[in-house]
Every structure is written in C-alpha cells, then in structure tokens.
Design a protein around this motif. Structure first.
Motif, mmCIF file in Angstrom:
data_model
loop_
_atom_site.group_PDB
_atom_site.id
_atom_site.type_symbol
_atom_site.label_atom_id
_atom_site.label_comp_id
_atom_site.label_asym_id
_atom_site.label_seq_id
_atom_site.Cartn_x
_atom_site.Cartn_y
_atom_site.Cartn_z
ATOM 1 N N THR A 12 51.120 49.153 70.273
ATOM 2 C CA THR A 12 51.239 49.640 69.059
ATOM 3 C C THR A 12 51.742 48.847 68.154
ATOM 4 O O THR A 12 51.333 48.847 66.953
ATOM 5 C CB THR A 12 52.318 51.115 69.299
ATOM 6 O OG1 THR A 12 51.464 51.981 70.052
ATOM 7 C CG2 THR A 12 52.392 51.612 67.884
ATOM 8 N N LEU A 16 49.982 47.949 64.467
ATOM 9 C CA LEU A 16 50.859 48.184 62.975
ATOM 10 C C LEU A 16 50.852 46.979 62.371
ATOM 11 O O LEU A 16 50.834 46.743 61.126
ATOM 12 C CB LEU A 16 52.394 48.533 63.107
ATOM 13 C CG LEU A 16 52.144 50.151 63.924
ATOM 14 C CD1 LEU A 16 53.761 50.477 64.094
ATOM 15 C CD2 LEU A 16 51.899 51.050 62.824
ATOM 16 N N SER A 34 54.556 53.062 54.376
ATOM 17 C CA SER A 34 54.637 52.863 55.773
ATOM 18 C C SER A 34 53.767 53.889 56.236
ATOM 19 O O SER A 34 53.002 53.713 57.316
ATOM 20 C CB SER A 34 56.147 53.149 56.141
ATOM 21 O OG SER A 34 56.987 51.970 55.798
ATOM 22 N N ARG A 35 53.642 55.052 55.815
ATOM 23 C CA ARG A 35 52.824 56.168 56.301
ATOM 24 C C ARG A 35 51.400 55.520 56.254
ATOM 25 O O ARG A 35 50.706 55.810 57.197
ATOM 26 C CB ARG A 35 53.085 57.317 55.191
ATOM 27 C CG ARG A 35 52.038 58.395 55.726
ATOM 28 C CD ARG A 35 52.617 59.759 55.226
ATOM 29 N NE ARG A 35 54.087 60.213 55.592
ATOM 30 C CZ ARG A 35 54.230 61.289 55.192
ATOM 31 N NH1 ARG A 35 53.844 62.366 54.286
ATOM 32 N NH2 ARG A 35 55.503 61.584 55.604
ATOM 33 N N SER A 38 50.784 53.183 59.133
ATOM 34 C CA SER A 38 50.731 54.003 60.388
ATOM 35 C C SER A 38 49.467 54.689 60.582
ATOM 36 O O SER A 38 48.808 54.714 61.521
ATOM 37 C CB SER A 38 51.955 55.157 60.382
ATOM 38 O OG SER A 38 52.985 54.412 60.346
ATOM 39 N N GLN A 43 48.162 55.768 64.375
ATOM 40 C CA GLN A 43 49.085 56.399 64.825
ATOM 41 C C GLN A 43 49.232 57.947 64.395
ATOM 42 O O GLN A 43 49.157 58.029 62.846
ATOM 43 C CB GLN A 43 50.153 55.595 64.544
ATOM 44 C CG GLN A 43 50.310 54.215 65.186
ATOM 45 C CD GLN A 43 50.055 54.241 66.522
ATOM 46 O OE1 GLN A 43 51.159 54.790 67.371
ATOM 47 N NE2 GLN A 43 49.213 53.649 67.047
ATOM 48 N N ASN A 46 53.598 59.591 61.544
ATOM 49 C CA ASN A 46 53.770 58.974 60.216
ATOM 50 C C ASN A 46 54.855 57.741 60.094
ATOM 51 O O ASN A 46 54.984 56.997 59.283
ATOM 52 C CB ASN A 46 53.782 59.928 58.977
ATOM 53 C CG ASN A 46 52.581 60.885 58.919
ATOM 54 O OD1 ASN A 46 51.670 60.382 59.106
ATOM 55 N ND2 ASN A 46 52.449 62.034 58.525
ATOM 56 N N ALA A 48 55.716 55.770 62.564
ATOM 57 C CA ALA A 48 55.554 54.750 63.617
ATOM 58 C C ALA A 48 56.351 53.436 62.890
ATOM 59 O O ALA A 48 56.715 52.873 63.920
ATOM 60 C CB ALA A 48 54.061 54.689 63.866
ATOM 61 N N VAL A 49 56.097 53.312 61.785
ATOM 62 C CA VAL A 49 56.564 51.669 61.355
ATOM 63 C C VAL A 49 58.280 51.838 61.463
ATOM 64 O O VAL A 49 58.618 50.851 61.978
ATOM 65 C CB VAL A 49 56.350 51.571 59.844
ATOM 66 C CG1 VAL A 49 57.045 50.479 59.227
ATOM 67 C CG2 VAL A 49 54.753 51.295 59.913
#
Length: 219
Positions: A12, A16, A34-35, A38, A43, A46, A48-49
């Motif tokens: 993952t 990213l 970031s969203r 993701s 991913q 939202n 995940a970052v």
C-alpha cells in the motif's frame, strides 16, 4: 498474520508513493490532495496517506527517498572516480551526471524528474528537498569540492549562480523525462546530454564577474 499485514502495508505504501509521484508530476504539488492520491492508489480509505505516512509532506519525503538511495550510490561512484587534482568541470560532472544517468535509465513512462521539478518549484515543499540534500553525504562532498575549486565570488553572485545551477539541472531532468515519455522525437543518449549540461554549467561558473556586479550593493 502479522507478516501478511506487514507485506500488505508495504504494498500500500508503494502504491501511494507511485500515485503521488505521478499526480504531482502531472499536476503540481498544491493541485493534488491526499484524498486524490489515496483514490489513485486504489485505496477505499480516503485517509490512507495519513494512516501510512502521517502527512502529504511525509509522503513526498518517502517518494524522494525511494530514488535518492540509488542516486547517492551513483554519486559516490562518481566521487570515487574523480582524479587527484579535480577542477571545476570535474566537480560539476560529479554533480550532474549521476542524476542524468539515473533518469535516463528509468525508461518510460516515468514521473520522478517532473515530480522533483514540481516539488522544487513549490515554495511549500522546496524545504523538503534541502532536507534531503543535507542527508546526502556524497552530495555534500561534491558541493564542498565544487565550492573549494571555484574562484571567490561576491555573495549575490554566488547565490544567483547557485540558483541557476539548481534550476538548470532540475528542468533539464524534467525535459529528458518528458521527451522519453512523449516519444515525439529521438531521445539523446544520457552521456551526450550530460556533456552538454556540464559544458554549459562550467561556462556559467567560470564566467567573469563584471566590476559593477562585484561592487554594487543591491537592496
């Protein structure tokens, strides 16, 4: 079970990093959230970052790290090969050629050089590049050697030529990558590109300083 989760987390993180590199290369730092990263990494979460890196800046640092380890090995190889009495041109070759060789060897499509250029040009993230520069022992050794070989310059001249050097290298790398990605024209071998850039930067650094530039005080 723990090993499986660790492997999944590593995959993952890499997804990213790849998504961030491509999106920032194509759209710039501030235009990418970031969203969005993701989502591009596949991913469903939202956040995940934040979960895997802490922040977008930390993700950018991780993306730089993925490439810098190899570039540093190439810088060290260039340092090891330098002669006993290196001149300005030799130091500039150590500075330029490892990065051009690295980008030239990535193949297409790749996004690192354009990612690097956009991170470098964004005031909010330029500091991240300087952080990473400070962590690179081979790069610091090259810069120390270069500054030691240069004539003595007034402060403003040194600052501007430093900035010109950074802009030239960063944008040339992005142009090399863009040309390889587009396939619109034959790509010049990296060795030839390296010689052209080294010639240009050597000429710039050894260009004379006019007396007015050396003595005027600018606000």
């Amino acid at each position: 079970m723990t090993d499986g989760k660790t492997e999944q987390s590593a995959r993952t993180r890499q997804a990213l990093i790849s998504a961030a590199e491509e999106l920032i290369a194509l759209h710039g730092v501030s235009a990418v959230s970031s969203r969005q990263i993701s989502k591009a990494a596949g991913q469903g979460n939202n956040y995940a970052v934040g979960h895997h890196f802490g922040s977008k800046d930390d993700l950018i640092r991780a993306t730089l790290d993925r490439h810098n380890a190899t570039i540093d090995r190439m810088r060290q190889k260039a340092l090891d090969a330098i002669g006993p009495d290196p001149e300005v041109r030799d130091w500039i070759r150590c500075l330029v050629c490892p990065e051009i060789e690295y980008v030239g060897g990535l193949g297409a499509p790749t996004y690192f050089a354009r990612f690097f250029a956009n991170v470098s040009s964004d005031p909010a993230t330029t500091i991240l590049l300087y952080e990473k520069m400070g962590e690179s022992k081979p790069l610091l050794a090259i810069l120390e050697g270069l500054y030691g070989a240069l004539p003595e310059f007034p402060g403003p001249v040194l600052e501007i030529r430093n900035n010109m050097t950074r802009h030239i290298i960063v944008n040339i790398l992005a142009d090399i990558e863009r040309a390889a990605d587009s396939g619109d024209r034959p790509v010049t071998p990296w060795q030839h590109q390296c010689s052209i850039v080294v010639d240009a930067l050597t000429g710039m650094w050894l260009a004379p300083v006019t007396p007015t530039t050396a003595t005027e005080n600018h606000p």
